[in-house]
Enzyme design. Structure first.
Site: not given
Length: 192
Positions: A109, A112, A158, A161, A181
């Site tokens: 991510c 984070c 995610c 976060c 996607c």
């Protein structure tokens, strides 16, 4: 029309619902260790960089959550990252740096640093966005119903976060049959 307004208009026209398109039948090519063995290893200097701020170096544990006020997210992320990760925006098809990227490593991510996807599960869905058939491990990617834009989709975020990653569809390759996607700007690649 100002260039920024024209660019935004074109982005909206070409990208709304575009990730909702089904992958062309029989065209998904999984990137597996066997199919990538002949590719050279990617050096850290060769990893694509675009409009990103690097996330913190520590890897968050599964099950932990990061909550920040919007003003801190605005400070922490670039304008492009903020639009996608915090406002559920999307990149234009084919524009993301990881769409055709074939390095060996882990996609984290970009907000984070939580590990999200492995290069071993990335494949070419020919939809214009990086696609994966499964997250790196359970508890890293969350799912939410998304009924915006007159469509019913499943948004993926995610789990650490809450940053918007993209959507998941049921038209991917085996063994899962799923297509995650994902927006490139939501990701940061770390080579093996």
């Amino acid at each position: 029309m100002r260039p920024a307004t024209l660019a935004l208009t074109l982005l909206l026209v070409f990208s709304f619902g575009a990730c909702n398109r089904s992958a062309p039948q029989g065209t998904a090519e999984a990137i597996s260790p066997a199919s990538t063995a002949s590719q050279t290893a990617v050096a850290a200097a060769d990893v694509p960089k675009d409009d990103i701020n690097l996330p913190p170096a520590e890897i968050p544990a599964v099950g932990t959550h990061l909550e920040l006020p919007n003003d801190q997210w605005r400070e922490r992320l670039t304008a492009t990252q903020y639009n996608v990760l915090r406002r559920q925006g999307t990149e234009s098809p084919g524009s993301g740096v990881y769409n055709k990227f074939k390095g060996h490593g882990t996609y984290h991510c970009s907000a984070c640093n939580a590990p999200l996807f492995s290069s071993e599960t990335k494949y070419d869905s020919r939809t214009g966005w990086p696609s994966f058939y499964t997250p790196i491990e359970e508890g890293r990617v969350g799912e939410h119903r998304d009924d915006t834009l007159g469509m019913s989709r499943v948004e993926v975020v995610c789990d650490h976060c809450g940053g918007h990653l993209g959507h998941v569809f049921n038209d991917g390759p085996q063994p899962t049959g799923l297509r995650y996607c994902i927006n490139s700007v939501s990701l940061y690649f770390r080579p093996n």
